[in-house]
Write a protein that holds these residues in place. Sequence first.
Motif, PDB file in Angstrom:
ATOM      1  N   ARG A  93       0.833  -1.212   0.000  1.00 30.83           N
ATOM      2  CA  ARG A  93       0.000   0.000   0.000  1.00 30.83           C
ATOM      3  C   ARG A  93       0.865   1.259   0.000  1.00 30.83           C
ATOM      4  NH1 ARG A  93      -3.590  -2.266   3.687  1.00 30.83           N
ATOM      5  NH2 ARG A  93      -5.630  -2.689   2.797  1.00 30.83           N
ATOM      6  N   GLN A  94       1.902   1.257   0.891  1.00 25.29           N
ATOM      7  CA  GLN A  94       2.793   2.437   0.988  1.00 25.29           C
ATOM      8  C   GLN A  94       3.535   2.654  -0.332  1.00 25.29           C
ATOM      9  OE1 GLN A  94       5.371   1.458   4.234  1.00 25.29           O
ATOM     10  NE2 GLN A  94       3.915   2.125   5.804  1.00 25.29           N
ATOM     11  N   MET A  95       3.985   1.544  -0.901  1.00 19.58           N
ATOM     12  CA  MET A  95       4.764   1.630  -2.136  1.00 19.58           C
ATOM     13  C   MET A  95       3.925   2.246  -3.262  1.00 19.58           C
ATOM     14  SD  MET A  95       6.804  -1.527  -3.817  1.00 19.58           S
ATOM     15  CE  MET A  95       5.384  -2.437  -4.379  1.00 19.58           C
ATOM     16  N   PHE A  96       2.680   1.776  -3.411  1.00 19.77           N
ATOM     17  CA  PHE A  96       1.848   2.295  -4.502  1.00 19.77           C
ATOM     18  C   PHE A  96       1.348   3.713  -4.200  1.00 19.77           C
ATOM     19  CE2 PHE A  96       1.909  -2.127  -5.862  1.00 19.77           C
ATOM     20  CZ  PHE A  96       2.180  -1.938  -7.206  1.00 19.77           C
ATOM     21  N   ALA A  97       1.187   4.051  -2.916  1.00 13.57           N
ATOM     22  CA  ALA A  97       0.810   5.431  -2.579  1.00 13.57           C
ATOM     23  C   ALA A  97       1.928   6.374  -3.027  1.00 13.57           C
ATOM     24  CB  ALA A  97       0.564   5.566  -1.078  1.00 13.57           C
ATOM     25  N   ALA A  98       3.185   5.912  -2.876  1.00 15.92           N
ATOM     26  CA  ALA A  98       4.326   6.765  -3.227  1.00 15.92           C
ATOM     27  C   ALA A  98       4.504   6.921  -4.738  1.00 15.92           C
ATOM     28  CB  ALA A  98       5.601   6.186  -2.610  1.00 15.92           C
ATOM     29  N   VAL A  99       4.086   5.923  -5.513  1.00 15.47           N
ATOM     30  CA  VAL A  99       4.348   5.999  -6.969  1.00 15.47           C
ATOM     31  C   VAL A  99       3.107   6.336  -7.797  1.00 15.47           C
ATOM     32  CG1 VAL A  99       6.275   4.354  -6.858  1.00 15.47           C
ATOM     33  CG2 VAL A  99       3.972   3.519  -7.412  1.00 15.47           C
ATOM     34  N   ALA A 100       1.939   6.424  -7.125  1.00 16.01           N
ATOM     35  CA  ALA A 100       0.669   6.522  -7.873  1.00 16.01           C
ATOM     36  C   ALA A 100       0.679   7.617  -8.941  1.00 16.01           C
ATOM     37  CB  ALA A 100      -0.491   6.740  -6.911  1.00 16.01           C
ATOM     38  N   ASP A 101       1.210   8.816  -8.572  1.00 17.63           N
ATOM     39  CA  ASP A 101       1.127   9.928  -9.527  1.00 17.63           C
ATOM     40  C   ASP A 101       2.032   9.740 -10.739  1.00 17.63           C
ATOM     41  OD1 ASP A 101       3.302  10.180  -7.874  1.00 17.63           O
ATOM     42  OD2 ASP A 101       3.244  12.358  -7.768  1.00 17.63           O
ATOM     43  N   ARG A 102       3.015   8.864 -10.645  1.00 21.25           N
ATOM     44  CA  ARG A 102       3.923   8.666 -11.786  1.00 21.25           C
ATOM     45  C   ARG A 102       3.823   7.280 -12.401  1.00 21.25           C
ATOM     46  NH1 ARG A 102       9.467  11.761 -11.003  1.00 21.25           N
ATOM     47  NH2 ARG A 102       8.616  13.644 -10.073  1.00 21.25           N
ATOM     48  N   TYR A 103       2.948   6.451 -11.843  1.00 21.93           N
ATOM     49  CA  TYR A 103       2.899   5.046 -12.251  1.00 21.93           C
ATOM     50  C   TYR A 103       2.698   4.889 -13.770  1.00 21.93           C
ATOM     51  CZ  TYR A 103       1.245   0.238 -12.582  1.00 21.93           C
ATOM     52  OH  TYR A 103       1.091  -1.077 -12.951  1.00 21.93           O
ATOM     53  N   ASP A 104       1.730   5.608 -14.317  1.00 19.56           N
ATOM     54  CA  ASP A 104       1.424   5.438 -15.751  1.00 19.56           C
ATOM     55  C   ASP A 104       2.592   5.885 -16.626  1.00 19.56           C
ATOM     56  OD1 ASP A 104      -1.074   4.435 -15.210  1.00 19.56           O
ATOM     57  OD2 ASP A 104      -2.060   6.392 -15.314  1.00 19.56           O
ATOM     58  N   LEU A 105       3.165   7.034 -16.277  1.00 20.23           N
ATOM     59  CA  LEU A 105       4.265   7.569 -17.084  1.00 20.23           C
ATOM     60  C   LEU A 105       5.470   6.617 -17.042  1.00 20.23           C
ATOM     61  CD1 LEU A 105       5.477   9.930 -18.719  1.00 20.23           C
ATOM     62  CD2 LEU A 105       6.266  10.888 -16.548  1.00 20.23           C
ATOM     63  N   MET A 106       5.793   6.154 -15.841  1.00 20.43           N
ATOM     64  CA  MET A 106       6.944   5.240 -15.701  1.00 20.43           C
ATOM     65  C   MET A 106       6.714   3.959 -16.488  1.00 20.43           C
ATOM     66  SD  MET A 106       9.204   6.767 -13.894  1.00 20.43           S
ATOM     67  CE  MET A 106      10.358   5.640 -13.167  1.00 20.43           C
ATOM     68  N   ASN A 107       5.498   3.438 -16.416  1.00 21.59           N
ATOM     69  CA  ASN A 107       5.192   2.205 -17.152  1.00 21.59           C
ATOM     70  C   ASN A 107       5.370   2.399 -18.650  1.00 21.59           C
ATOM     71  OD1 ASN A 107       4.669   0.366 -15.216  1.00 21.59           O
ATOM     72  ND2 ASN A 107       2.449   0.465 -15.359  1.00 21.59           N
ATOM     73  N   THR A 108       4.848   3.530 -19.140  1.00 23.08           N
ATOM     74  CA  THR A 108       4.950   3.804 -20.578  1.00 23.08           C
ATOM     75  C   THR A 108       6.413   3.912 -20.987  1.00 23.08           C
ATOM     76  OG1 THR A 108       2.883   5.005 -20.431  1.00 23.08           O
ATOM     77  CG2 THR A 108       4.180   5.387 -22.399  1.00 23.08           C
ATOM     78  N   LEU A 109       7.206   4.637 -20.191  1.00 24.83           N
ATOM     79  CA  LEU A 109       8.620   4.824 -20.537  1.00 24.83           C
ATOM     80  C   LEU A 109       9.396   3.511 -20.440  1.00 24.83           C
ATOM     81  CD1 LEU A 109       9.415   8.196 -18.702  1.00 24.83           C
ATOM     82  CD2 LEU A 109       9.055   7.818 -21.151  1.00 24.83           C
TER      83      LEU A 109
END
Length: 251
Positions: free
Chosen positions: A15-31
């Motif tokens: 939960r903590q890990m995804f809370a920390a990356v949520a705002d960049r998750y899509d961009l990071m995945n695409t890159l």
Amino acid sequence: MMKTTERHRDETFVRQMFAAVADRYDLMNTLLTLNLDAYWRRRAVFHSGLQRGQIALDVCCGTGKLTLQLARKVGPEGSVVGVDFSSAMLARAQANLHGTPYLPVVQYLEANALHLPFPDHRFHCSTIGFGLRNVSDIAQTLKEMIRVTKPGGTIVILELAKPRLPILKQCYHLYANYWLPAIGNLGPQRHRLYQMVPESLKTLPEPEEICLLLRNLNLSAVRCRRLSGGLVAVYTGYKDPAPFSSVRTAT
Ligand SMILES: C[S@@+](CC[C@H](N)C(=O)[O-])C[C@H]1O[C@@H](n2cnc3c(N)ncnc32)[C@H](O)[C@@H]1O
């Protein structure tokens, strides 16, 4: 065998890990996947067998990228429920939903994949995309997905795998063990998610084991389709429409 206590399966840590990356998750995945992730999700939906007007469930929906693909497939007459236990990821999912034509089709719900808040036999199809690596109990998650799926419905798993071709294997080793963790080190703790990938892949059951588990859970026509040289796999199986159909009356 499936139940583990590794960090990437610890619910508080996840939960903590995804809370920390949520705002960049899509961009990071695409890159990091060179936008291949969108193609992988489309293939998963293609193999779901879903039709217009049907009802689908997307477990561990995260930012809703797979959920939106499902919504596109079922169309305005259908509906899709996305479930995740991270409110931060769901907030991103809700933001991603706005401005799409799928607002009336998609509903997001905060819930644990191990205890889905739905009655039996509710959905035509249940999917999980890149979530199996993070749940604390793989078998329990799959049992829940099967329970809430209608007889004759489909279970679809989209998950990272390990390439088998020697050249791809070596490239992947460098990518997963050096490049991803290096990106993870760029932020204080923002991208721990990417440091976790090699660790989580080590404990992910092999495709043969996942297929066996699905068969042991009474799914039929279980299949594993490898995509992009085996970087990811799509697993499908059907919930038996008539559990007692093998019992035949002697004539
Ligand atoms: C790698 S993301 C995948 C997101 C999305 N399905 C996709 O295709 O990008 C994994 C997600 O699983 C969620 N998750 C992990 N364990 C969960 C659980 N037990 N119940 C609900 N969600 C869970 C995390 O919060 C995270 O959003």
